[in-house]
Design a protein around this motif. Sequence first.
Motif, PDB file in Angstrom:
ATOM      1  N   ARG A 178       0.846  -1.200   0.000  1.00  0.00           N
ATOM      2  CA  ARG A 178       0.000   0.000   0.000  1.00  0.00           C
ATOM      3  C   ARG A 178       0.878   1.245   0.000  1.00  0.00           C
ATOM      4  NH1 ARG A 178      -3.274   0.600   4.623  1.00  0.00           N
ATOM      5  NH2 ARG A 178      -1.747  -0.595   5.812  1.00  0.00           N
ATOM      6  N   THR A 179       0.447   2.282  -0.667  1.00  0.00           N
ATOM      7  CA  THR A 179       1.253   3.501  -0.806  1.00  0.00           C
ATOM      8  C   THR A 179       0.848   4.603   0.159  1.00  0.00           C
ATOM      9  OG1 THR A 179      -0.241   4.307  -2.537  1.00  0.00           O
ATOM     10  CG2 THR A 179       1.695   3.036  -3.242  1.00  0.00           C
ATOM     11  N   ASP A 180      -0.305   4.436   0.831  1.00  0.00           N
ATOM     12  CA  ASP A 180      -0.771   5.481   1.744  1.00  0.00           C
ATOM     13  C   ASP A 180      -1.679   4.844   2.782  1.00  0.00           C
ATOM     14  OD1 ASP A 180      -2.615   7.629   2.819  1.00  0.00           O
ATOM     15  OD2 ASP A 180      -1.301   8.861   1.567  1.00  0.00           O
ATOM     16  N   GLY A 181      -1.450   5.173   4.058  1.00  0.00           N
ATOM     17  CA  GLY A 181      -2.259   4.582   5.118  1.00  0.00           C
ATOM     18  C   GLY A 181      -3.607   5.229   5.296  1.00  0.00           C
ATOM     19  N   SER A 182      -3.797   6.448   4.784  1.00  0.00           N
ATOM     20  CA  SER A 182      -5.042   7.170   5.015  1.00  0.00           C
ATOM     21  C   SER A 182      -6.169   6.724   4.095  1.00  0.00           C
ATOM     22  CB  SER A 182      -4.809   8.675   4.860  1.00  0.00           C
ATOM     23  OG  SER A 182      -4.431   8.985   3.528  1.00  0.00           O
ATOM     24  N   TRP A 183      -5.828   6.049   2.988  1.00  0.00           N
ATOM     25  CA  TRP A 183      -6.893   5.640   2.088  1.00  0.00           C
ATOM     26  C   TRP A 183      -6.599   4.336   1.344  1.00  0.00           C
ATOM     27  CZ3 TRP A 183      -5.291   4.930  -2.891  1.00  0.00           C
ATOM     28  CH2 TRP A 183      -4.106   5.603  -3.275  1.00  0.00           C
ATOM     29  N   SER A 184      -5.326   3.975   1.206  1.00  0.00           N
ATOM     30  CA  SER A 184      -4.961   2.860   0.349  1.00  0.00           C
ATOM     31  C   SER A 184      -5.341   1.527   0.992  1.00  0.00           C
ATOM     32  CB  SER A 184      -3.455   2.888   0.077  1.00  0.00           C
ATOM     33  OG  SER A 184      -3.088   1.820  -0.758  1.00  0.00           O
ATOM     34  N   GLY A 185      -6.122   0.736   0.284  1.00  0.00           N
ATOM     35  CA  GLY A 185      -6.556  -0.559   0.791  1.00  0.00           C
ATOM     36  C   GLY A 185      -7.709  -1.081  -0.031  1.00  0.00           C
ATOM     37  N   ILE A 186      -8.222  -2.222   0.344  1.00  0.00           N
ATOM     38  CA  ILE A 186      -9.307  -2.840  -0.398  1.00  0.00           C
ATOM     39  C   ILE A 186     -10.600  -2.045  -0.196  1.00  0.00           C
ATOM     40  CG2 ILE A 186      -9.983  -4.426   1.445  1.00  0.00           C
ATOM     41  CD1 ILE A 186     -10.402  -6.546  -0.777  1.00  0.00           C
ATOM     42  N   ALA A 187     -11.381  -1.884  -1.278  1.00  0.00           N
ATOM     43  CA  ALA A 187     -12.622  -1.105  -1.231  1.00  0.00           C
ATOM     44  C   ALA A 187     -13.644  -1.754  -2.153  1.00  0.00           C
ATOM     45  CB  ALA A 187     -12.370   0.341  -1.642  1.00  0.00           C
ATOM     46  N   GLN A 188     -14.899  -1.402  -1.918  1.00  0.00           N
ATOM     47  CA  GLN A 188     -15.980  -1.955  -2.741  1.00  0.00           C
ATOM     48  C   GLN A 188     -17.106  -0.941  -2.835  1.00  0.00           C
ATOM     49  OE1 GLN A 188     -16.347  -5.290  -4.236  1.00  0.00           O
ATOM     50  NE2 GLN A 188     -17.940  -4.105  -5.260  1.00  0.00           N
ATOM     51  N   ASN A 189     -17.507  -0.614  -4.052  1.00  0.00           N
ATOM     52  CA  ASN A 189     -18.702   0.189  -4.267  1.00  0.00           C
ATOM     53  C   ASN A 189     -19.918  -0.734  -4.187  1.00  0.00           C
ATOM     54  OD1 ASN A 189     -17.010   2.331  -4.721  1.00  0.00           O
ATOM     55  ND2 ASN A 189     -17.308   2.382  -6.943  1.00  0.00           N
ATOM     56  N   VAL A 190     -20.944  -0.292  -3.484  1.00  0.00           N
ATOM     57  CA  VAL A 190     -22.127  -1.128  -3.312  1.00  0.00           C
ATOM     58  C   VAL A 190     -23.386  -0.299  -3.541  1.00  0.00           C
ATOM     59  CG1 VAL A 190     -21.035  -2.760  -1.727  1.00  0.00           C
ATOM     60  CG2 VAL A 190     -22.128  -0.711  -0.824  1.00  0.00           C
ATOM     61  N   LYS A 191     -24.460  -0.999  -3.867  1.00  0.00           N
ATOM     62  CA  LYS A 191     -25.763  -0.372  -4.016  1.00  0.00           C
ATOM     63  C   LYS A 191     -26.713  -0.971  -2.996  1.00  0.00           C
ATOM     64  CE  LYS A 191     -25.438   0.803  -8.947  1.00  0.00           C
ATOM     65  NZ  LYS A 191     -26.095   0.656 -10.280  1.00  0.00           N
ATOM     66  N   VAL A 192     -27.322  -0.127  -2.202  1.00  0.00           N
ATOM     67  CA  VAL A 192     -28.279  -0.574  -1.186  1.00  0.00           C
ATOM     68  C   VAL A 192     -29.454   0.399  -1.195  1.00  0.00           C
ATOM     69  CG1 VAL A 192     -26.518  -1.636   0.292  1.00  0.00           C
ATOM     70  CG2 VAL A 192     -27.143   0.762   0.636  1.00  0.00           C
ATOM     71  N   PRO A 193     -30.611  -0.040  -0.713  1.00  0.00           N
ATOM     72  CA  PRO A 193     -31.739   0.894  -0.604  1.00  0.00           C
ATOM     73  C   PRO A 193     -31.413   2.039   0.354  1.00  0.00           C
ATOM     74  CG  PRO A 193     -32.460  -1.397  -0.354  1.00  0.00           C
ATOM     75  CD  PRO A 193     -30.974  -1.418  -0.310  1.00  0.00           C
ATOM     76  N   ALA A 194     -31.974   3.198   0.083  1.00  0.00           N
ATOM     77  CA  ALA A 194     -31.747   4.352   0.953  1.00  0.00           C
ATOM     78  C   ALA A 194     -32.251   4.057   2.357  1.00  0.00           C
ATOM     79  CB  ALA A 194     -32.446   5.579   0.384  1.00  0.00           C
ATOM     80  N   HIS A 195     -31.466   4.472   3.344  1.00  0.00           N
ATOM     81  CA  HIS A 195     -31.817   4.358   4.769  1.00  0.00           C
ATOM     82  C   HIS A 195     -31.989   2.907   5.224  1.00  0.00           C
ATOM     83  CE1 HIS A 195     -32.307   8.695   4.776  1.00  0.00           C
ATOM     84  NE2 HIS A 195     -33.185   8.602   3.788  1.00  0.00           N
ATOM     85  N   ALA A 196     -31.331   1.996   4.540  1.00  0.00           N
ATOM     86  CA  ALA A 196     -31.399   0.592   4.952  1.00  0.00           C
ATOM     87  C   ALA A 196     -30.581   0.380   6.222  1.00  0.00           C
ATOM     88  CB  ALA A 196     -30.879  -0.308   3.842  1.00  0.00           C
TER      89      ALA A 196
END
Length: 511
Positions: free
Chosen positions: A12-30
């Motif tokens: 990883r090149t930066d501790g403040s943001w670098s890492g595994i991530a996933q965009n997801v879709k969920v119902p609002a206010h779930a």
Amino acid sequence: MEGHHSTKITKRTDGSWSGIAQNVKVPAHAKLLLKMKIRLLNNSPGKIYHKVMVQMYTEDSHGHNYHTISEVNHMQSNTEWQELGAAFNGPGYVHLFRLYILIPEKEVDYLVDEASLTEIPALSSNWRAEADLRIDQIRKADIHISLAAGVSGRGYTVEIQQLRSEFAFGCMVKTWLWRHADQKVYRDYFYNNFEWTVPESGLKWTQVEPHRDHEDFSALTTLDDMRKHGIKVRGHNLFWSNVPDWIKSLSGNNLKTAMYNHLKSTVSHTKGKVEHWDVYNEVIHDDYFADKLHDPNITAWMFNEVHKLDPSVKLFLNEWGVINTAHSTIAYYNRAKFLKDAGVPINGMGLQSHLGSSVDIQIMQARVDLLARVGLPLWVTELRWENTDNHKKAMDMADTLRMYFSHPAIHGILLWGFSPHMNKPKGVLAEGTNLTPNEAGKMWTKLWKHDWRTHETHTLYNGLKVRGFKGVYSLKIKHGTTVIHEKTFTLGSHGQNLRVDGVGKERAHTF
């Protein structure tokens, strides 16, 4: 672990943001439940553990936001797989929702596996009735009263009165206030409304040894009063990050010696006076002693040493922010599970529940379910509702208590005060110098003293069956208004069978 593969995150090149991530879709206010397994592969130089977070990033028409939904402050490397996740409220209407893992030290590598994000099932519209059915199933048992052959019960009545509950209903007291001669109203209110107690501060290290080698165990007079009245006591607490000033300059062997002397003296003074000890309070938020001693396993040492000194007392962790917020639930799960799996003598988990002006039963129940997986008894140790609207507070109290009382992993509930002397006076149950119960105070009495307690009178006839709340009972057989036989018995999970061998106008026999 299931399967044969996991994801490795490295370089990883930066501790403040670098890492595994996933965009997801969920119902609002779930309402969402996030679970995953993580394993750290190395430590950053000079670190004995690391802070690991799951953050939520959202973008909407107003801009973007970051929000931490879960954090484990003291995760060690080279241990077994641990959990990350939370039961949390999802975002509103957004056009981007991303979850990602954040470890500030970029040189830390890790594995991730079994990640899932699901919606928490909505509560049924009949959830209160369903909770009441669970209460009947797990909190009650059958009392069978039969008659010996040839014995007639006609003309006789049986009165069954519960004297104590198996389930713990209690409240915190301020020991300094308790000891005041002019506080009889305070003491009487407590005796009339609770069966367990916990001293707020009287047994903490800052109180019993504010100056080195000068101990003050005056709080024990309160414990002695409680025992005389049949009140059971939780000890709170042996260790906490809030230490006496003289401790702050100590480290290494000097600190550990002071710790041992403190626990030895305190446990010996309270032996036989307390049922429980909160051994380490709020450790997942500030592991003061591990930091000072550079020993990530100091918590296990504490438990083991207390157990050696008093094998009969039950030993607990106690934590805040695990029910009323999402952040720390999984961290608490990890810590308790680690100790239990290591064979450390931990007997339960305290769930502080400092609630605000509204409660979310659906989310709270999901968090209790997460913690119950450890397999230890759960005790609600510091429960209060901060609300100046006493009607709303009473309704929130009824829902909260019903949810807790109906959960099989919960063994007791202790409120964090009842009088205007509380440090959060919005939580009061009784007001004025006479401690007159407000709507919330009346609700507490209604639930534990009436709805969840058994007191019935029946005609004896040919015997009878009563389904009662578990606890200690008095049974009286009467002829008219005259009590001709009285017996005390305990109703547990297996029920109670009593047989009347004979009755007469002046006496009866049971066994």
